[in-house]
Design a protein around this motif. Structure first.
Motif, PDB file in Angstrom:
ATOM      1  N   LEU A  80      60.159   7.549  82.318  1.00  0.00           N
ATOM      2  CA  LEU A  80      61.300   8.059  83.073  1.00  0.00           C
ATOM      3  C   LEU A  80      62.566   7.900  82.251  1.00  0.00           C
ATOM      4  CD1 LEU A  80      60.416   6.257  86.417  1.00  0.00           C
ATOM      5  CD2 LEU A  80      59.791   8.591  85.763  1.00  0.00           C
ATOM      6  N   PHE A  81      63.381   8.942  82.232  1.00  0.00           N
ATOM      7  CA  PHE A  81      64.674   8.916  81.547  1.00  0.00           C
ATOM      8  C   PHE A  81      65.731   8.961  82.641  1.00  0.00           C
ATOM      9  CE2 PHE A  81      61.486  10.773  78.860  1.00  0.00           C
ATOM     10  CZ  PHE A  81      61.709  10.201  77.611  1.00  0.00           C
ATOM     11  N   ALA A  82      66.456   7.869  82.811  1.00  0.00           N
ATOM     12  CA  ALA A  82      67.208   7.710  84.046  1.00  0.00           C
ATOM     13  C   ALA A  82      68.490   6.922  83.850  1.00  0.00           C
ATOM     14  CB  ALA A  82      66.320   7.019  85.086  1.00  0.00           C
ATOM     15  N   ARG A  83      69.207   6.817  84.954  1.00  0.00           N
ATOM     16  CA  ARG A  83      70.367   5.924  85.079  1.00  0.00           C
ATOM     17  C   ARG A  83      70.268   5.269  86.457  1.00  0.00           C
ATOM     18  NH1 ARG A  83      72.410  11.234  85.481  1.00  0.00           N
ATOM     19  NH2 ARG A  83      72.944  11.202  83.268  1.00  0.00           N
ATOM     20  N   ASP A 107      70.522   5.991  80.292  1.00  0.00           N
ATOM     21  CA  ASP A 107      70.847   4.561  80.211  1.00  0.00           C
ATOM     22  C   ASP A 107      69.588   3.713  80.299  1.00  0.00           C
ATOM     23  OD1 ASP A 107      73.585   5.155  80.142  1.00  0.00           O
ATOM     24  OD2 ASP A 107      73.709   5.183  82.340  1.00  0.00           O
ATOM     25  N   LEU A 108      68.553   4.269  80.914  1.00  0.00           N
ATOM     26  CA  LEU A 108      67.297   3.554  81.120  1.00  0.00           C
ATOM     27  C   LEU A 108      66.137   4.452  80.706  1.00  0.00           C
ATOM     28  CD1 LEU A 108      68.037   2.323  84.764  1.00  0.00           C
ATOM     29  CD2 LEU A 108      68.179   0.903  82.708  1.00  0.00           C
ATOM     30  N   VAL A 109      65.228   3.909  79.920  1.00  0.00           N
ATOM     31  CA  VAL A 109      63.958   4.570  79.634  1.00  0.00           C
ATOM     32  C   VAL A 109      62.878   3.609  80.103  1.00  0.00           C
ATOM     33  CG1 VAL A 109      62.470   5.635  77.906  1.00  0.00           C
ATOM     34  CG2 VAL A 109      64.961   5.767  77.653  1.00  0.00           C
ATOM     35  N   GLY A 129      67.309   0.070  77.356  1.00  0.00           N
ATOM     36  CA  GLY A 129      68.340  -0.141  78.359  1.00  0.00           C
ATOM     37  C   GLY A 129      68.547  -1.619  78.613  1.00  0.00           C
ATOM     38  N   SER A 130      69.758  -1.972  78.970  1.00  0.00           N
ATOM     39  CA  SER A 130      70.092  -3.372  79.196  1.00  0.00           C
ATOM     40  C   SER A 130      70.302  -3.691  80.672  1.00  0.00           C
ATOM     41  CB  SER A 130      71.365  -3.735  78.421  1.00  0.00           C
ATOM     42  OG  SER A 130      72.447  -2.888  78.798  1.00  0.00           O
ATOM     43  N   GLU A 131      70.231  -2.657  81.505  1.00  0.00           N
ATOM     44  CA  GLU A 131      70.468  -2.863  82.925  1.00  0.00           C
ATOM     45  C   GLU A 131      69.205  -3.388  83.605  1.00  0.00           C
ATOM     46  OE1 GLU A 131      72.127  -0.113  86.572  1.00  0.00           O
ATOM     47  OE2 GLU A 131      72.697   0.317  84.506  1.00  0.00           O
TER      48      GLU A 131
END
Length: 277
Positions: A118-121, A46-48, A86-88
């Motif tokens: 980082l590939f994350a949520r 969801d986040l890069v 990501g939009s968060e």
């Protein structure tokens, strides 16, 4: 360091168990990440994030369940440099856990001031993220950013090809001339988006094939270019062997032709190489 230690213990308690199940699925990197490696990381994220590591601390083994042999789990505090995808919303400071290889003395690499991707949520708490896999951290470079950018663009496009889950049906039909045939393969996808592959054989001509991402089976469709999302969806997720129940032809010759065309498509796509597992 008091502030750092307090958050280290809080984050370790909250995220260690979440990271553990996937740890056993990871393997040490053997060279630079391949195209498939990058999509494997970017697709579920969801986040890069591009970040710079500020502090690191190696967790004791009893606080890091599921870490693969030769690896240790770090608690990291980092400064956000950019939200690549990501939009968060995320803060200027982020905290997370990551598994890294240890040297022969059992020490982790010194990552302070290193820039990473980082590939994350979200971990559900302000300032905390959870990597999508225990080792989903890559060292940032302009070269990596250049490879990653088109992947993220394709993944977020409105017409992005769906994830392929397997082969639903394949049927080969002979033509009117000797050596003439047409094979149609229909793939199962995440969300039931239509994907079909057609292989055309004509006498005294090389076989041709293509993939259609719409409900229309297009004989003019072409194979996907290598190292594109369309190529990845098929090359990396077709089964090694054609399931017998998917081959719906009745006569032996047509079933054999379907098998041959399935292998032809696999060979044309080429291997889906990964340096991460």
């Amino acid at each position: 360091m008091h502030h750092f230690t307090k958050f280290k213990l809080a984050l370790a308690a909250g995220l260690a168990m979440a990271a553990a199940p996937a740890a056993a699925q990871q393997a040490p990197a053997a060279g630079a990440p391949t195209y498939a490696d990058l999509v494997d990381l970017a697709d579920p994220a969801d986040l890069v994030i591009r970040a710079q590591i500020r502090e690191q601390a190696l967790l004791r083994p009893e606080r890091a369940p599921g870490v693969r042999p030769g690896y240790g789990r770090l608690y990291v505090e980092a400064r956000t440099l950019a939200l690549i995808s990501g939009s968060e919303p995320i803060g200027e400071s982020i905290r997370y856990l990551v598994d890294v290889p240890l040297d022969e003395d059992g020490d982790p690499p010194k990552l302070k001031k290193q820039e990473v991707v980082l590939f994350a949520r979200s971990a559900g708490r302000p300032g905390e993220i959870q990597l999508i896999a225990p080792t989903a951290q890559l060292r940032w470079s302009e070269a990596l950013a250049g490879r990653l950018r088109p992947i993220l663009t394709e993944l977020t496009a409105a017409d992005a090809p769906p994830s392929v889950l397997g082969v639903r049906d394949i049927l080969s039909m002979p033509g009117n001339l000797a050596g003439e045939s047409e094979t149609q393969m229909f793939l199962n996808t995440d969300g039931d988006g239509p994907v079909s592959i057609t292989v055309i054989r004509r006498p005294n001509m090389a076989p041709v094939w293509g993939v259609s991402w719409t409900e229309i089976v297009d004989q003019a469709a072409r194979p996907p270019s290598r190292d594109t999302l369309a190529w990845y969806r098929i090359a990396c997720f077709l089964p090694d062997d054609l399931p017998a129940e998917a081959n719906i032809a009745q006569d032996p010759a047509s079933r054999a032709q379907a098998e041959e065309d399935f292998r032809f498509v696999q060979q044309s796509l080429g291997p889906c190489r990964r340096n991460r597992s």
